[in-house]
Design an enzyme around this catalytic site. Sequence first.
Site, PDB file in Angstrom:
ATOM      1  N   GLU A  91       0.821  -1.190   0.000  1.00 33.75           N
ATOM      2  CA  GLU A  91       0.000   0.000   0.000  1.00 33.75           C
ATOM      3  C   GLU A  91       0.862   1.250   0.000  1.00 33.75           C
ATOM      4  OE1 GLU A  91      -2.463  -0.002   3.508  1.00 33.75           O
ATOM      5  OE2 GLU A  91      -1.648   1.969   3.880  1.00 33.75           O
ATOM      6  N   CYS A 129       6.885  -5.817  15.872  1.00 35.30           N
ATOM      7  CA  CYS A 129       6.423  -4.873  16.902  1.00 35.30           C
ATOM      8  C   CYS A 129       4.986  -5.253  17.292  1.00 35.30           C
ATOM      9  CB  CYS A 129       6.472  -3.439  16.382  1.00 35.30           C
ATOM     10  SG  CYS A 129       8.141  -2.941  15.905  1.00 35.30           S
ATOM     11  N   GLY A 170       6.669  -2.569   6.207  1.00 34.48           N
ATOM     12  CA  GLY A 170       8.048  -3.039   6.188  1.00 34.48           C
ATOM     13  C   GLY A 170       9.040  -2.138   6.886  1.00 34.48           C
ATOM     14  N   GLU A 171      10.210  -2.724   7.132  1.00 32.55           N
ATOM     15  CA  GLU A 171      11.300  -1.991   7.764  1.00 32.55           C
ATOM     16  C   GLU A 171      12.316  -1.667   6.653  1.00 32.55           C
ATOM     17  OE1 GLU A 171      12.416  -0.425  10.535  1.00 32.55           O
ATOM     18  OE2 GLU A 171      14.168  -0.178   9.263  1.00 32.55           O
ATOM     19  N   SER A 201      11.845   5.937   7.782  1.00 34.89           N
ATOM     20  CA  SER A 201      11.482   5.673   9.176  1.00 34.89           C
ATOM     21  C   SER A 201      11.970   4.275   9.535  1.00 34.89           C
ATOM     22  CB  SER A 201       9.962   5.761   9.333  1.00 34.89           C
ATOM     23  OG  SER A 201       9.582   5.350  10.620  1.00 34.89           O
ATOM     24  N   SER A 224      11.643   5.235  15.134  1.00 32.48           N
ATOM     25  CA  SER A 224      10.504   4.803  15.943  1.00 32.48           C
ATOM     26  C   SER A 224      11.034   4.389  17.304  1.00 32.48           C
ATOM     27  CB  SER A 224       9.809   3.623  15.258  1.00 32.48           C
ATOM     28  OG  SER A 224       9.241   4.041  14.045  1.00 32.48           O
ATOM     29  N   LEU A 225      11.086   5.350  18.207  1.00 33.76           N
ATOM     30  CA  LEU A 225      11.670   5.088  19.534  1.00 33.76           C
ATOM     31  C   LEU A 225      10.646   4.386  20.421  1.00 33.76           C
ATOM     32  CD1 LEU A 225      14.503   5.716  20.525  1.00 33.76           C
ATOM     33  CD2 LEU A 225      13.594   7.755  21.642  1.00 33.76           C
ATOM     34  N   HIS A 226       9.490   5.009  20.582  1.00 33.12           N
ATOM     35  CA  HIS A 226       8.320   4.416  21.240  1.00 33.12           C
ATOM     36  C   HIS A 226       8.464   4.114  22.728  1.00 33.12           C
ATOM     37  CE1 HIS A 226       6.731   4.445  17.309  1.00 33.12           C
ATOM     38  NE2 HIS A 226       7.090   3.256  16.911  1.00 33.12           N
ATOM     39  N   ASN A 301      -3.186   3.133  16.795  1.00 32.90           N
ATOM     40  CA  ASN A 301      -4.307   2.811  15.930  1.00 32.90           C
ATOM     41  C   ASN A 301      -4.673   1.337  16.136  1.00 32.90           C
ATOM     42  OD1 ASN A 301      -6.132   2.653  13.855  1.00 32.90           O
ATOM     43  ND2 ASN A 301      -4.591   2.658  12.231  1.00 32.90           N
ATOM     44  N   CYS A 346      -0.768   4.259   7.673  1.00 32.81           N
ATOM     45  CA  CYS A 346      -0.101   3.797   6.472  1.00 32.81           C
ATOM     46  C   CYS A 346       0.493   2.411   6.721  1.00 32.81           C
ATOM     47  CB  CYS A 346       1.002   4.796   6.138  1.00 32.81           C
ATOM     48  SG  CYS A 346       1.813   4.492   4.608  1.00 32.81           S
TER      49      CYS A 346
HETATM   50  N1  SAH Z   1       9.267  -0.072   9.965  1.00 29.29           N
HETATM   51  C1  SAH Z   1       9.410   1.334  10.047  1.00 29.29           C
HETATM   52  C2  SAH Z   1       8.502   2.092   9.094  1.00 29.29           C
HETATM   53  C3  SAH Z   1       7.108   1.580   8.907  1.00 29.29           C
HETATM   54  S1  SAH Z   1       6.042   1.743  10.304  1.00 29.29           S
HETATM   55  C4  SAH Z   1       9.244   1.815  11.474  1.00 29.29           C
HETATM   56  O1  SAH Z   1       8.799   1.030  12.302  1.00 29.29           O
HETATM   57  O2  SAH Z   1       9.577   2.955  11.741  1.00 29.29           O
HETATM   58  C5  SAH Z   1       5.733   3.491  10.276  1.00 29.29           C
HETATM   59  C6  SAH Z   1       5.279   4.039  11.623  1.00 29.29           C
HETATM   60  O3  SAH Z   1       3.956   3.555  11.955  1.00 29.29           O
HETATM   61  C7  SAH Z   1       6.196   3.628  12.768  1.00 29.29           C
HETATM   62  O4  SAH Z   1       6.516   4.726  13.600  1.00 29.29           O
HETATM   63  C8  SAH Z   1       5.330   2.631  13.498  1.00 29.29           C
HETATM   64  O5  SAH Z   1       5.725   2.487  14.819  1.00 29.29           O
HETATM   65  C9  SAH Z   1       3.934   3.195  13.316  1.00 29.29           C
HETATM   66  N2  SAH Z   1       2.870   2.241  13.624  1.00 29.29           N
HETATM   67  C10 SAH Z   1       2.904   0.903  13.485  1.00 29.29           C
HETATM   68  N3  SAH Z   1       1.753   0.350  13.917  1.00 29.29           N
HETATM   69  C11 SAH Z   1       0.976   1.357  14.344  1.00 29.29           C
HETATM   70  C12 SAH Z   1      -0.327   1.427  14.921  1.00 29.29           C
HETATM   71  N4  SAH Z   1      -1.067   0.331  15.118  1.00 29.29           N
HETATM   72  N5  SAH Z   1      -0.803   2.638  15.270  1.00 29.29           N
HETATM   73  C13 SAH Z   1      -0.060   3.752  15.047  1.00 29.29           C
HETATM   74  N6  SAH Z   1       1.165   3.756  14.504  1.00 29.29           N
HETATM   75  C14 SAH Z   1       1.698   2.576  14.161  1.00 29.29           C
HETATM   76 FE1  SF4 Z   2       7.742  -2.623  13.629  1.00 29.93          FE
HETATM   77 FE2  SF4 Z   2       7.786  -0.885  11.560  1.00 29.93          FE
HETATM   78 FE3  SF4 Z   2       7.961  -3.533  11.149  1.00 29.93          FE
HETATM   79 FE4  SF4 Z   2       5.667  -2.517  11.970  1.00 29.93          FE
HETATM   80  S1  SF4 Z   2       6.648  -2.101  10.037  1.00 29.93           S
HETATM   81  S2  SF4 Z   2       6.676  -4.380  12.747  1.00 29.93           S
HETATM   82  S3  SF4 Z   2       6.369  -0.858  13.303  1.00 29.93           S
HETATM   83  S4  SF4 Z   2       9.444  -2.277  12.245  1.00 29.93           S
END
Ligand code: SAH
Ligand code: SF4
Length: 373
Positions: A91, A129, A170-171, A201, A224-226, A301, A346
């Site tokens: 997507e 994640c 994806g990462e 990201s 993505s520190l979180h 989300n 996204c």
């Molecule tokens: N893999 C990369 C980029 C794709 S995810 C990364 O993790 O940074 C893009 C962003 O969407 C990341 O910051 C991720 O933590 C966030 N994300 C993933 N799942 C989510 C959810 N359920 N609600 C809100 N943000 C989310």
């Molecule tokens: Fe984690 Fe980003 Fe992969 Fe989702 S897309 S599992 S947030 S690394």
Amino acid sequence: MRFESVFDAAEITSQFEKAGINPIFIPSIWKYLIQHPECEWDEIPSLPSAAYTLLRSRFKPVTSTLHSLFHSSDEVTTKLLIKLQNGAFVEAVIMRYDTRLGKYAGKPRPGGPRSTLCISSQVGCKMGCKFCATGSMGFKNNLSSGEIVEQLVHASRLSNIRNVVFMGMGEPLNNYNAVVEAVRVMTRSPFQLSPKRITISTVGIIHAIKKLHIDLPGLNLAVSLHAPVQDIRCQIMPAARAFPLDKLMDTLKVYQKDSQQKILIEYIMLDGINDEEQHAHQLGKLLETFQVQVVNLIPFNPIGNLSQFKTSNEQKVLRFQKILRGTYNIRTTIRKEMGQDISGACGQLVVNLPDKNSVDNKGLLTDIEDLRI
Ligand code: SAH
Ligand code: SF4
């Protein structure tokens, strides 16, 4: 037969060179395809005859197809569901800032039309994640650099794309070579996006971050520190065990020094897990000696089968923001929910196929806007 993508720069360049064709023709082929993605090879004017033979035998004008489109009712957000040659779906999301009303006294934003495209780099993701729908589907396959660029090709037909963010499925740093090559193509003719307008990201793949500023100077990095401490990070992001927080922060400091770039920090707000006052102070202290462009607080989300988490309430998010801003003087934004009627964050839509209507709705507008330099 599997066709190559002409947007795979390494592949087409080497094929052209092997066949004795000057690679100088490649940008003009790309340009024609952006305008006419459904064309036949013979329709592209003024190529050497050997080029037509080669293109017909190994390449397809566009290897992926635009399967469906979802428009938000406010027309700000459009989701593109793209089918790859192997049958998998990814997507991409277009966000149009010029149509956004309100922020500028009810008028379209000054500076003319401009859009940001959020793209995918993998089908699924192996980082797992716990809050991420893409993570819950596991890793399926890497996109080729051509397939990554093709998302921009499809989107360019619908909108004038000025910014690209790798925040879809994806990462990106786990598909390093393809992503680097795709970004290079996007910065070349005919796309000519500025590297400053491209953001990757990442969950924090330390060895890849170390080489990123050499391979892609000027690029924007979002992390993505979180979580402000290793324990919580491990609890919600299994990858944190392989890439510990202290080592990640050290790596980011070096990245910052070498690249002279400020880093964007993403922080998903999970009720009762990482959203308390103490966490805001821990985060503020962690980032104190650090040049942060912005901390973006992301409302969780709740999509797919991720019911173990709850979205933090607005009061908690505002309190968190106030501490980071007031006590630590860190620019902190809250991701707004936009394009409510079409989709989830996204990269979260594909997981829910084919039941398109069950998709929850959170856009990425405010924070993506903040990525623009
Ligand atoms: N893999 C990369 C980029 C794709 S995810 C990364 O993790 O940074 C893009 C962003 O969407 C990341 O910051 C991720 O933590 C966030 N994300 C993933 N799942 C989510 C959810 N359920 N609600 C809100 N943000 C989310
Ligand atoms: Fe984690 Fe980003 Fe992969 Fe989702 S897309 S599992 S947030 S690394």
